[in-house]
Design a protein around this motif. Structure first.
Motif: not given
Length: 467
Positions: A158-164, A166-169, A187-194, A290-295
């Motif tokens: 899970l990366f910020p883009k899974a939630i926001v 407009t977040a950076k990749p 066996f690679r992780p599944f990445v939602p929102g990317a 910073y902004v992406d991660n706070v959000q």
């Protein structure tokens, strides 16, 4: 790849279900479930009913401003944010962790953790000691890439883009979080929102458009469910086919959907309120991170908890590249940077810990929080701390492990361990012992020798595993 075909807004039964990725070699999901119904999975006595959330604090957080303040050291060495007394007598945390300090009896911290170098990379989540694969890929190699009863991926990132949106990749300059090393792409992780190769693991495919993100995935599954309820689609399906349909349009989608969560719980995790208006216009080049991660940080942990409850075995959560507090043109200094990232981390982690214990999940879900390194014992002339591999912060909660512990000691300047060092192989061993019956795993045929070798390369972190 989950595939539905829509032709003239009516389903064609011969094509209404297919699963072609996820390491299943093109099997139809109904066929897969039928085979699972007729056989016992090999890994069942080996894989414990536990899950891991690995919160990777990308950029290298300071050991001093987090969980080892050293306020008796000189100014310039001691924590720039002061210290707070925790719920454990005589133990203090850095000044940006008021909520987590009150929950110290429900976490354990390691003050002798050394990652070995000050390089920007993504150790220990991906490194030589994990066979150059995401640590979750080692889990998936034993447990299987998907849950046999639901189809849910067992390994998710899970990366910020899974939630926001407009977040950076995700930052990939320093390593690939979705690497499976030599274990194989299944066996690679599944990445939602990317976007990208990993996202091909779950994709709805229509004859006129292809939808690759989590939001559209949820919308289309909802539409499929409504259409199916209005039509005779389910008529004539046998039990296994019905289970396959309900799996895809039900549990898997719901696990990724925060709207299914109690709104009060979502609000409890939400870190957006910590974002001040002037945070959006800061001069640092990395201010958008910073902004992406706070959000996103709190909701990422909530989503990770939901996935683990639904049956996912390993979830990587990363905060992009935000902990590199040099105080230079790219990054904030320690004091300002800890307001950016320390306060949101305190909010998100404390919400998670409280939620974990209130739900009785503290035996089932293990959370690890650390970065690739720590920071220099002395603050530089600009008010930042630079790269340091001699000591790094490490926080652990849940997983049925011993909590309320301070493991190991650091030197007077928090520059190196003053007791036996805890190293990356010890952390990996702790994870493997938590999720596997290691005695059974050693005997499991077909598991790469390099994986089982990790079980004997190092002992688990002392004092954590209950005996």
């Amino acid at each position: 790849m989950l595939r539905f075909w829509d032709h003239d807004s009516r389903f064609r039964r011969r094509e209404f279900l297919q699963i072609g990725g996820l390491g299943l070699g093109g099997l139809q999901l109904a066929d897969l479930m039928q085979s699972r119904a007729n056989a016992t999975t090999l890994a069942s006595p080996i894989v414990k009913d536990r899950a891991v959330i690995f919160l990777f604090l990308h950029g290298g957080p300071s050991q001093t401003e987090t969980f080892d303040p050293k306020m008796t050291a000189p100014v310039g060495v001691q924590s720039a944010t002061g210290e707070l007394q925790t719920s454990i007598p005589g133990v203090t945390f850095g000044g940006t962790f008021p909520r987590l300090s009150a929950l110290a009896d429900k976490v354990s911290i390691v003050r002798s953790f050394a990652t070995g170098d000050g390089n920007h990379d993504i150790k220990p989540i991906v490194c030589r000691d994990t066979l150059n694969a995401n640590l979750g890929s080692l889990y998936a190699r034993v447990a299987g890439p998907n849950r046999s009863d639901s189809g849910l991926p067992t390994n998710v990132a899970l990366f910020p883009k899974a939630i926001v949106e407009t977040a950076k990749p995700a930052v990939t300059n320093f390593g690939d979080f979705t690497s499976a090393g030599t274990l194989g792409n299944a066996f690679r992780p599944f990445v939602p929102g990317a976007q990208g190769e990993a996202q091909q693991n779950m994709r709805l495919q229509f004859d006129r458009s292809r939808l690759d993100d989590r939001r559209h995935l949820l919308q289309q599954l909802d539409q499929i469910r409504r259409n199916a309820d209005k039509s005779d689609l389910r008529t004539g399906l046998d039990q296994i086919q019905q289970q396959a349909f309900d799996t895809i349009v039900g549990g898997v989608a719901d696990a990724f959907d925060l709207s299914k969560e109690d709104p009060r719980t979502v609000e409890r995790y939400d870190t957006c309120s910590l974002l001040r208006p002037d945070d959006i216009s800061r001069k640092w080049k990395n201010h958008k991170n910073y902004v992406d991660n706070v959000q996103s940080l709190g909701k990422l942990l909530l989503l990770a908890r939901r996935l683990c409850e639904a049956g996912c075995g390993f979830v990587t959560v990363t905060t992009n590249f935000v902990w590199d507090m040099h105080s230079d043109v790219n990054n904030a200094g320690v004091e300002e940077g800890m307001r950016y990232m320390g306060l949101p981390l305190d909010h998100a982690l404390s919400a998670f810990v409280e939620d974990l214990y209130q739900r009785g999940l503290d035996d089932r879900i293990l959370l690890i929080a650390c970065g690739e390194m720590g920071r220099t014992p002395r603050i530089n002339a600009r008010g930042g701390r630079d790269h340091w591999g001699g000591l790094a912060p490490l926080l652990i909660t849940g997983g049925g492990l011993n909590m309320g512990r301070v493991i190991g000691q650091s030197s007077r300047d928090a520059g190196e361990p003053a007791s036996t060092p805890v190293r990356i192989p010890n952390l990996i061993s702790t994870v493997l012992h938590t999720v596997f019956d290691v005695g059974q795993l050693r005997l499991m045929p077909g598991v790469p020798r390099e994986l089982t070798q990790q079980l004997i390369n190092a002992d688990p972190i002392p004092g954590l595993i209950q005996t």
